[in-house]
Design a protein around this motif. Structure first.
Motif, PDB file in Angstrom:
ATOM      1  N   ALA A 129      30.538  27.296  29.461  1.00 57.71           N
ATOM      2  CA  ALA A 129      31.446  27.609  31.178  1.00 57.71           C
ATOM      3  C   ALA A 129      32.129  28.887  31.000  1.00 57.71           C
ATOM      4  CB  ALA A 129      32.168  26.951  30.999  1.00 57.71           C
ATOM      5  N   VAL A 130      31.889  29.502  32.492  1.00 58.96           N
ATOM      6  CA  VAL A 130      32.422  30.630  32.421  1.00 58.96           C
ATOM      7  C   VAL A 130      33.658  30.865  33.033  1.00 58.96           C
ATOM      8  CG1 VAL A 130      32.594  33.137  32.772  1.00 58.96           C
ATOM      9  CG2 VAL A 130      30.682  32.257  31.547  1.00 58.96           C
ATOM     10  N   THR A 131      34.851  31.003  32.854  1.00 60.13           N
ATOM     11  CA  THR A 131      36.345  31.031  33.639  1.00 60.13           C
ATOM     12  C   THR A 131      36.575  32.438  33.809  1.00 60.13           C
ATOM     13  OG1 THR A 131      36.946  28.941  32.666  1.00 60.13           O
ATOM     14  CG2 THR A 131      38.442  30.676  33.927  1.00 60.13           C
ATOM     15  N   LEU A 132      36.681  32.865  35.126  1.00 57.11           N
ATOM     16  CA  LEU A 132      36.824  34.808  35.088  1.00 57.11           C
ATOM     17  C   LEU A 132      38.330  34.355  35.812  1.00 57.11           C
ATOM     18  CD1 LEU A 132      34.140  36.061  37.115  1.00 57.11           C
ATOM     19  CD2 LEU A 132      34.459  35.694  35.109  1.00 57.11           C
ATOM     20  N   SER A 133      39.105  35.926  35.628  1.00 52.61           N
ATOM     21  CA  SER A 133      40.389  36.302  35.633  1.00 52.61           C
ATOM     22  C   SER A 133      40.842  37.261  35.738  1.00 52.61           C
ATOM     23  CB  SER A 133      41.628  35.039  35.140  1.00 52.61           C
ATOM     24  OG  SER A 133      42.702  35.346  35.000  1.00 52.61           O
ATOM     25  N   LEU A 134      40.096  37.808  37.301  1.00 52.69           N
ATOM     26  CA  LEU A 134      40.542  39.148  37.246  1.00 52.69           C
ATOM     27  C   LEU A 134      41.194  40.087  38.501  1.00 52.69           C
ATOM     28  CD1 LEU A 134      36.504  39.912  36.499  1.00 52.69           C
ATOM     29  CD2 LEU A 134      38.533  39.987  34.583  1.00 52.69           C
ATOM     30  N   GLY A 135      42.133  38.998  39.177  1.00 52.54           N
ATOM     31  CA  GLY A 135      42.809  39.135  39.905  1.00 52.54           C
ATOM     32  C   GLY A 135      41.969  39.262  41.673  1.00 52.54           C
ATOM     33  N   GLU A 136      42.758  39.724  42.436  1.00 51.43           N
ATOM     34  CA  GLU A 136      42.368  39.659  44.174  1.00 51.43           C
ATOM     35  C   GLU A 136      40.654  40.420  44.145  1.00 51.43           C
ATOM     36  OE1 GLU A 136      45.568  39.329  46.516  1.00 51.43           O
ATOM     37  OE2 GLU A 136      46.437  39.563  44.428  1.00 51.43           O
ATOM     38  N   ARG A 137      40.215  40.006  43.671  1.00 50.45           N
ATOM     39  CA  ARG A 137      38.899  40.946  43.688  1.00 50.45           C
ATOM     40  C   ARG A 137      38.076  40.433  45.442  1.00 50.45           C
ATOM     41  NH1 ARG A 137      37.554  44.403  39.078  1.00 50.45           N
ATOM     42  NH2 ARG A 137      35.515  44.562  40.697  1.00 50.45           N
ATOM     43  N   PRO A 138      36.683  41.244  46.242  1.00 45.58           N
ATOM     44  CA  PRO A 138      36.630  41.479  47.331  1.00 45.58           C
ATOM     45  C   PRO A 138      35.699  40.261  46.805  1.00 45.58           C
ATOM     46  CG  PRO A 138      36.363  43.198  46.685  1.00 45.58           C
ATOM     47  CD  PRO A 138      36.761  42.831  45.265  1.00 45.58           C
ATOM     48  N   GLU A 139      35.650  39.156  48.454  1.00 50.50           N
ATOM     49  CA  GLU A 139      34.369  37.678  48.134  1.00 50.50           C
ATOM     50  C   GLU A 139      33.438  38.580  47.358  1.00 50.50           C
ATOM     51  OE1 GLU A 139      34.922  35.869  51.835  1.00 50.50           O
ATOM     52  OE2 GLU A 139      33.723  34.861  51.134  1.00 50.50           O
ATOM     53  N   TRP A 145      29.396  36.966  40.827  1.00 49.50           N
ATOM     54  CA  TRP A 145      29.355  36.541  39.559  1.00 49.50           C
ATOM     55  C   TRP A 145      28.935  34.651  39.629  1.00 49.50           C
ATOM     56  CZ3 TRP A 145      35.450  39.450  39.512  1.00 49.50           C
ATOM     57  CH2 TRP A 145      34.882  40.667  40.322  1.00 49.50           C
ATOM     58  N   LYS A 146      29.770  34.319  40.990  1.00 42.14           N
ATOM     59  CA  LYS A 146      29.268  33.172  40.695  1.00 42.14           C
ATOM     60  C   LYS A 146      27.857  33.259  40.473  1.00 42.14           C
ATOM     61  CE  LYS A 146      30.715  28.548  41.589  1.00 42.14           C
ATOM     62  NZ  LYS A 146      29.075  28.511  40.231  1.00 42.14           N
ATOM     63  N   ARG A 147      27.145  33.439  41.609  1.00 43.50           N
ATOM     64  CA  ARG A 147      25.560  33.276  41.181  1.00 43.50           C
ATOM     65  C   ARG A 147      25.302  34.565  39.710  1.00 43.50           C
ATOM     66  NH1 ARG A 147      25.826  35.965  46.319  1.00 43.50           N
ATOM     67  NH2 ARG A 147      25.941  37.960  45.189  1.00 43.50           N
ATOM     68  N   ALA A 148      26.536  34.605  39.024  1.00 49.91           N
ATOM     69  CA  ALA A 148      25.648  34.662  38.162  1.00 49.91           C
ATOM     70  C   ALA A 148      26.014  34.460  37.307  1.00 49.91           C
ATOM     71  CB  ALA A 148      25.790  36.325  37.701  1.00 49.91           C
ATOM     72  N   GLY A 149      26.367  32.849  37.183  1.00 48.68           N
ATOM     73  CA  GLY A 149      26.904  31.675  36.799  1.00 48.68           C
ATOM     74  C   GLY A 149      28.255  31.426  36.208  1.00 48.68           C
ATOM     75  N   ALA A 150      28.983  31.979  36.497  1.00 48.13           N
ATOM     76  CA  ALA A 150      30.807  31.960  36.551  1.00 48.13           C
ATOM     77  C   ALA A 150      30.312  30.461  37.127  1.00 48.13           C
ATOM     78  CB  ALA A 150      31.188  32.620  37.298  1.00 48.13           C
ATOM     79  N   ASP A 151      31.773  29.569  36.065  1.00 44.68           N
ATOM     80  CA  ASP A 151      32.423  28.560  36.877  1.00 44.68           C
ATOM     81  C   ASP A 151      33.147  28.377  37.764  1.00 44.68           C
ATOM     82  OD1 ASP A 151      29.257  26.575  35.438  1.00 44.68           O
ATOM     83  OD2 ASP A 151      30.406  28.149  34.325  1.00 44.68           O
ATOM     84  N   ARG A 152      34.400  29.380  36.656  1.00 43.83           N
ATOM     85  CA  ARG A 152      35.436  28.659  37.300  1.00 43.83           C
ATOM     86  C   ARG A 152      36.363  30.073  37.393  1.00 43.83           C
ATOM     87  NH1 ARG A 152      36.092  25.206  32.342  1.00 43.83           N
ATOM     88  NH2 ARG A 152      34.898  23.579  32.689  1.00 43.83           N
ATOM     89  N   TYR A 153      37.437  30.614  38.632  1.00 43.65           N
ATOM     90  CA  TYR A 153      38.515  30.980  38.420  1.00 43.65           C
ATOM     91  C   TYR A 153      40.383  30.757  38.560  1.00 43.65           C
ATOM     92  CZ  TYR A 153      38.386  36.349  40.027  1.00 43.65           C
ATOM     93  OH  TYR A 153      39.039  37.424  40.013  1.00 43.65           O
ATOM     94  N   LEU A 154      40.280  31.617  37.986  1.00 47.43           N
ATOM     95  CA  LEU A 154      42.384  31.381  38.285  1.00 47.43           C
ATOM     96  C   LEU A 154      42.603  32.303  38.544  1.00 47.43           C
ATOM     97  CD1 LEU A 154      42.599  30.975  34.477  1.00 47.43           C
ATOM     98  CD2 LEU A 154      41.854  29.672  36.148  1.00 47.43           C
ATOM     99  N   LEU A 183      42.488  31.764  46.978  1.00 44.00           N
ATOM    100  CA  LEU A 183      41.813  30.098  46.573  1.00 44.00           C
ATOM    101  C   LEU A 183      41.217  29.235  47.458  1.00 44.00           C
ATOM    102  CD1 LEU A 183      45.002  29.865  44.690  1.00 44.00           C
ATOM    103  CD2 LEU A 183      43.327  29.916  43.673  1.00 44.00           C
ATOM    104  N   ARG A 184      41.179  29.347  48.483  1.00 41.51           N
ATOM    105  CA  ARG A 184      40.121  28.479  49.245  1.00 41.51           C
ATOM    106  C   ARG A 184      39.056  29.093  49.422  1.00 41.51           C
ATOM    107  NH1 ARG A 184      44.802  28.618  52.800  1.00 41.51           N
ATOM    108  NH2 ARG A 184      45.696  27.079  52.298  1.00 41.51           N
ATOM    109  N   VAL A 185      38.628  30.333  49.388  1.00 42.55           N
ATOM    110  CA  VAL A 185      37.814  31.804  49.142  1.00 42.55           C
ATOM    111  C   VAL A 185      36.335  31.217  47.832  1.00 42.55           C
ATOM    112  CG1 VAL A 185      36.657  33.748  49.163  1.00 42.55           C
ATOM    113  CG2 VAL A 185      37.875  33.426  51.199  1.00 42.55           C
ATOM    114  N   MET A 223      42.548  22.917  38.023  1.00 43.70           N
ATOM    115  CA  MET A 223      43.487  24.247  37.193  1.00 43.70           C
ATOM    116  C   MET A 223      44.986  24.045  37.770  1.00 43.70           C
ATOM    117  SD  MET A 223      40.175  26.038  35.700  1.00 43.70           S
ATOM    118  CE  MET A 223      39.512  26.998  37.071  1.00 43.70           C
ATOM    119  N   ILE A 224      45.861  23.802  36.770  1.00 44.41           N
ATOM    120  CA  ILE A 224      47.162  24.543  37.634  1.00 44.41           C
ATOM    121  C   ILE A 224      47.503  24.785  36.190  1.00 44.41           C
ATOM    122  CG2 ILE A 224      49.697  23.646  37.997  1.00 44.41           C
ATOM    123  CD1 ILE A 224      48.175  21.963  39.297  1.00 44.41           C
ATOM    124  N   GLY A 225      48.011  26.582  35.990  1.00 51.21           N
ATOM    125  CA  GLY A 225      48.982  27.270  35.212  1.00 51.21           C
ATOM    126  C   GLY A 225      50.400  27.485  35.571  1.00 51.21           C
TER     127      GLY A 225
END
Ligand code: 5AD
Length: 354
Positions: A129-139, A145-154, A183-185, A223-225
């Motif tokens: 599973a791939v989680t991304l945490s790369l900041g406020e990137r454009p939709e 990245w979701k289509r490429a298989g990413a699962d989660r985003y922080l 986060l809603r997006v 998830m809540i960090g």
């Protein structure tokens, strides 16, 4: 007091403020026990390990608390190659982890296409599973990245108070951002979405922190960090150049106990969420911070797999616990087992009650 006193419907702002201000040791024991019971019932005894790879410390943002802010010229910057990152993902797989987390400053040299190809490679070669945490990137990038298989985003929203948010987050050209909208997006795109806040950031009152915790529930975060705010000397907040003024007794302390209260209350309001015992918590208590978090509501740990030569440069705050010897993967696994918990298998996504 038993867990029933914490039933979700009864948790309102006044309730949360009372608990955040609670100092009676016996009552706090009851809070920890209630959070632990809810964690066991809804998330189980398995502790999921996420291999954290800090892939770049370049950042275009100027967050007033973060040592990696773009204006900090004293910090040597790095960007890992795709091959180096793949090697870390293989290491995560070798340890039996189910997830790799790719985290960076907001670095647009990590282009949409490059990250996309990286995700595809990790998925093809490891199946993690791939989680991304790369900041406020454009939709459109998040969607690719979701289509490429990413699962989660922080993406922590840092505070639910708009004035405090503005004070500590200078906007980029192009106007203000809204991390709650972001986060809603993310959720609408199909990501498991993770948010959170620092505990004890200057300007954070008990009332604001209580609203933050209610926001976890309103957003139905997967998830809540959270972790204590740790001052960094090369930042406006660390230097005292920005001093939010709050009435006496209103400022939330950045203590270990307060950070644990937030973990416990987050577990009570979001029983099914994945909640990490964070590096920041382990930094304020190197001997037992992870254990405390795990016994007070948390069910995730994110061992740092960043190559040692880069790790110290990912300096969000000083003296990160991930630089300590008892934060090695072997040590962490032993520490988790020593408190009677098991190591999670598989991706460890959010569980949902039927
Ligand atoms: N102390 C503690 N946590 C911090 N973060 C950033 N700077 C600090 C600091 N000085 C947290 C923010 C960010 C996450 C990656 O690290 O909440 O979202």
């Amino acid at each position: 007091m038993d867990a029933d006193d914490f039933s979700r419907g009864r948790v309102d702002r006044a309730f949360l403020v009372r608990w955040l201000r609670e100092e009676d040791p016996e009552r706090l024991e009851a809070l920890w026990a209630a959070a632990d019971a809810v964690r066991r019932e809804h998330a189980g005894d398995a502790v999921h390990l996420r291999g954290l790879v800090e892939i770049s410390n370049h950042c275009v943002r100027q967050c007033a608390y973060c040592g990696m802010r773009g204006a900090n010229r004293g910090l040597e910057r790095y960007r890992m190659t795709a091959d180096e990152i793949l090697e870390c993902a293989r290491e995560a797989l070798g340890y039996g982890f189910g997830t790799v987390v790719l985290q960076a400053g907001e670095d647009y040299a990590l282009t949409m296409e490059w990250v996309e190809a990286l995700i595809r490679r990790i998925k093809a070669e490891t199946g993690l599973a791939v989680t991304l945490s790369l900041g406020e990137r454009p939709e459109r990038e998040l969607a690719a990245w979701k289509r490429a298989g990413a699962d989660r985003y922080l993406l922590r929203f840092e505070t639910s108070d708009p004035d405090l948010y503005r004070l500590i987050h200078p906007t980029l050209p192009g106007g203000p951002q809204d991390r709650l909208v972001h986060l809603r997006v993310l959720a609408a795109l199909g990501y498991e979405a993770g948010g959170g806040v620092m505990v004890g950031i200057p300007g954070q009152s008990y009332d604001i922190l209580a609203r933050d915790i209610l926001t976890f529930r309103e957003m139905d975060l997967d998830m809540i960090g959270t972790g204590p705010y740790l001052p960094h000397p090369e930042t406006p907040l660390g230097k005292g150049e920005i001093r939010p003024d709050l009435p006496a007794g209103e400022q939330v302390p950045n203590s270990e106990a307060m950070a644990c209260k937030v973990i416990a209350l987050a577990r009570l309001v979001c029983p099914e969420a994945n909640i990490p015992a964070t590096t920041a918590l382990a930094t304020v208590n190197a001997e037992g911070g992870y254990e405390r978090g795990l016994r007070r509501g948390a069910n995730v740990v994110m061992p740092n797999l960043t190559p040692p030569r880069y790790r110290a440069l990912y300096e969000i705050y000083p003296n990160k616990a991930s630089l300590a010897v008892n934060a090695s993967v072997e040590c962490l696994m032993a520490r988790i087992r020593a408190i009677g918990r098991t190591i999670g298998r598989g991706p460890g996504g959010r569980k949902r009650a039927r």
